[in-house]
Scaffold this active site. Structure first.
Site, short mmCIF file in Angstrom:
data_model
loop_
_atom_site.label_atom_id
_atom_site.label_comp_id
_atom_site.label_asym_id
_atom_site.label_seq_id
_atom_site.Cartn_x
_atom_site.Cartn_y
_atom_site.Cartn_z
N GLU A 47 0.78 -1.01 0.17
CA GLU A 47 -0.14 0.03 0.17
C GLU A 47 1.08 1.19 -0.09
OE1 GLU A 47 -2.87 0.94 3.11
OE2 GLU A 47 -3.45 -1.13 3.08
N ASP A 58 -5.86 8.54 10.06
CA ASP A 58 -4.71 8.34 10.62
C ASP A 58 -4.23 8.78 11.95
OD1 ASP A 58 -3.43 6.45 8.53
OD2 ASP A 58 -3.69 8.41 7.29
#
Ligand SMILES: Cc1ncc(COP(=O)(O)O)c(C=O)c1O
Lengths: 256, 403
Positions: A47, A58
């Site tokens: 990724e 995040d």
């Protein structure tokens, strides 16, 4: 038609193996070497994060790496243009936030990814109900859109998400954002098991899978694991070689 | 609730009606949140519909607005300012509400709803600190836990409000990511909510975010417009020519607009020049919604920069984007210098020290008054200036205007 990413992950499953997918923040110093090191040490796919100014899924480690990458001038184009030069054989998946796609235009962004040699795309702030304009473009260009499923989803929702998933189904490991945790949340294996029961699409667990031991635990239930913050932290603290060492360690654990 | 059930329609006759089933006002709005939050947004949507159609909830809300927040707020005719500008100015005095701004309306509604839905904890973002203070207040009143995220830059600019929140028992966390202002506080509050969604309600402070927030927050604030319209008619026998308010996310503006959208009044939302989402932005997606958004050529969200922490937001609520796109409302912007002059003017000419946010609306009025001679203007004075006096003392000292 099954895309390259999904075909690859199905093959791994058929061979009785578990898939390992590390995440690297594109544009962070050393990111290209980190990807090469991960590929050389047993990653099955990678990724690549395209940094966004407002990464709501995040935690601090990936936030800070993204911000550093942005501050050094990283753009979606600069990341994608560097991808062909990585020269790795395994499928590559872009993980970014929807506004970068929306701003560029769905078709154009999908096309850029194809030209760069990207197989799939993950947009964690684009839920099923809003995904159609993007998935139409992605399907047309041949980009596999990975869908996320979360522990909060009621049973009736999961088959609809699974039906739209291409490449793999991203089973969110816990209630929360990316980042390392001391222990694996019970929800990680619970959701993976719920998903495995309703779909044939490969199920990979990510978010909160923080070390080789946790990766092992998850891989007993799921078809594979995604390692994000634990990988990025090593890149930030020690550089690309440490990423390679860590990927090798996780590889051994999930193959055991 | 399933995604396809047809809910009851509210206000079907108005331009400012309920958004469609996808949470859109025209092409703006929607629900762009991480999958983890989708069930919570659906539950909130169902919970709000249920509460808003329940007469006992509405009555309790009206009572708490009256007996705790101090509503109805006054509509004050500003004779000296009117004479100075050559028009008639009526100020909707949201500055006189408990906690000093309009923010309390929405927060009391959301805290009541959170309790009704069995939540025990509120998280909130705040810019100027007014929404944080209001959230901390409502949490204290209703016995809920409260955590407020505030950009580090704003923590410094608005130290007094940080202290107030802590006095009220809330935990305040200084957000150090990104531009360290309001937009980053929203990100951090959303991250908290992603992790705590079981027991926590995200008490969003403006008409922004994923559906149902823009619509729900508007409904909680429409009391401003409903009152103002009645008060204006009682006072002048007519509807006003112009209704003006400042716009950060746009909650005080949408609240007052909702009372006048179906009259002939011109609706004006004033943004800061450094955070002019409608004038300078293009449609984008952040914080759960599609709306006008200031962004760079790649779609990275830009930082808003103005003298007022409460308006330092690069986006705008989706219903404002819609009202702009259909031409029903206009969204000019004013500079920091114009705002400073307006802040001083209202203080001296009316004995009202405004917050820096509504000083933007006053600044626009001062600049444009010559085009509106003789007209009647309703201006939403969304908050009082107490929180801004130490910042203004520094600004005016630096300009050599204070001895
Ligand atoms: C007094 C006051 N007015 C206006 C605003 C801006 O918010 P909105 O645009 O949602 O009314 C704030 C925000 O902090 C505020 O404190």
């Amino acid at each position: 038609m099954t895309g390259r990413l999904e075909a690859h992950l199905r093959e791994i499953r058929s061979a009785g193996r578990k898939a390992l997918v590390p995440y690297i923040t594109g544009g962070y110093p050393g990111w290209e070497d980190a990807i090469r090191a991960a590929a050389a040490n047993g990653a099955d796919a990678i990724e690549i994060g395209i940094p966004f100014s407002d990464p709501v899924m995040d935690g601090p480690v990936i936030q800070q790496a993204s911000q550093a990458a942005l501050e050094s001038g990283t753009t979606p184009q600069s990341v994608l243009e560097a991808v062909p030069g990585l020269d790795v054989e395994i499928p590559l998946v872009v993980m970014t936030y929807y506004n970068l796609v929306h701003h560029d235009g769905h078709r154009r962004f999908a096309h850029r990814m194809v030209e760069a040699g990207i197989s799939g795309c993950i947009l964690p702030d684009l839920p099923l109900e809003e995904s159609e304009p993007w998935t139409r473009a992605a399907d047309h260009e041949g980009i596999e859109t990975v869908m996320l499923a979360a522990p909060t989803a009621p049973d009736e929702r999961l088959p609809r998400i699974a039906a739209r998933a291409r490449g793999f189904l991203y089973s969110v490991g816990l209630l929360g954002v990316t980042g390392e945790r001391d222990s694996l949340a019970a929800s990680a294996t619970a959701l993976a098991a719920r998903l495995k029961a309703i779909t044939d699409v490969p199920v990979l667990v990510g978010v909160g899978v923080s070390n080789a031991q946790q990766a092992y635990e998850v891989s007993r239930v799921a078809d594979g694991v995604i390692q994000g913050a634990s990988v990025v932290r090593r890149l930030v603290e020690s550089g690309p070689d440490a990423v390679g060492d860590y990927v090798a360690e996780v590889r051994r654990a999930i193959d055991s | 609730m399933t995604d396809t059930a047809l809910p009851p329609k509210f206000d079907a006759e108005s331009i400012m009606t309920e958004p469609d089933l996808t949470g859109r006002f025209g092409e703006f709005g929607g629900r762009f949140v991480p999958e983890t939050l989708i069930p919570a947004c659906q539950e909130l949507d169902a919970g709000f519909r249920d509460a808003w159609t329940d007469p006992s909830f509405r009555e309790e809300f009206a009572t708490i607005l009256r007996d705790y927040a101090g509503r109805p707020s006054l509509l004050t005719e500003c004779f000296r300012l009117g004479e100075h500008l050559g028009l008639r100015v009526l100020m909707k005095r949201e500055d006189l509400n408990h906690t000093g701004s309009h923010k309390i309306n929405n927060v009391l509604g959301q805290a009541m709803l959170a309790k009704r839905m069995g939540k025990t904890r509120l998280v909130a973002e705040t810019g100027a600190g007014q929404h944080g203070v209001a959230s901390a207040t409502a949490a204290a009143l209703m016995g809920l836990e409260c955590k407020v995220y505030m950009g580090e830059v704003d923590v410094e600019r608005q130290a007094l409000n940080v202290f107030r929140m802590r006095l009220l028992g809330a935990e305040v966390e200084a957000v150090q990511s990104g531009s360290r202002t309001l937009k980053d506080a929203v990100n951090e509050a959303m991250r908290d909510w992603v992790a705590t969604v079981g027991n926590t309600h995200y008490c969003l402070g403006s008409v922004m975010g994923p559906h149902p927030y823009p619509w729900m927050v508007r409904q909680f604030h429409r009391v401003i417009g409903d009152e103002a319209r009645e008060q204006c008619r009682a006072l002048t026998g007519d509807d006003p020519d112009v209704v003006v308010a400042c716009v950060g996310g746009g909650s005080n503006a949408i609240g007052i607009f909702s009372g006048f959208v179906d009259t002939r009044a011109r609706l004006v939302g004033v943004e800061p020049a450094g955070g002019a989402a409608v004038a300078r932005g293009v449609p984008g997606v952040v914080h759960g919604m599609r709306s006008y958004l200031m962004q760079d050529e790649y779609g990275q969200v830009e930082e808003a920069k103005s003298i007022s922490a409460g308006l330092d937001y690069p986006g705008v609520g989706p219903e404002h984007s819609y009202l702009s796109s259909i031409g029903r409302a206009e969204y000019p912007n004013v500079t920091d210098d114009e705002v400073i002059e307006a802040f001083k003017l209202l203080s001296r000419i009316e004995g009202i020290i405004p917050a820096l946010e509504p000083a933007h609306a006053i600044a626009w009025l001062v600049r444009e008054a010559h085009t509106m001679r003789g007209q009647t203007v309703v201006l939403n004075l969304s908050g009082r200036g107490d929180k801004d006096v130490s910042q203004m003392m520094d600004v005016l000292t630096a300009r050599g205007e204070l001895a």
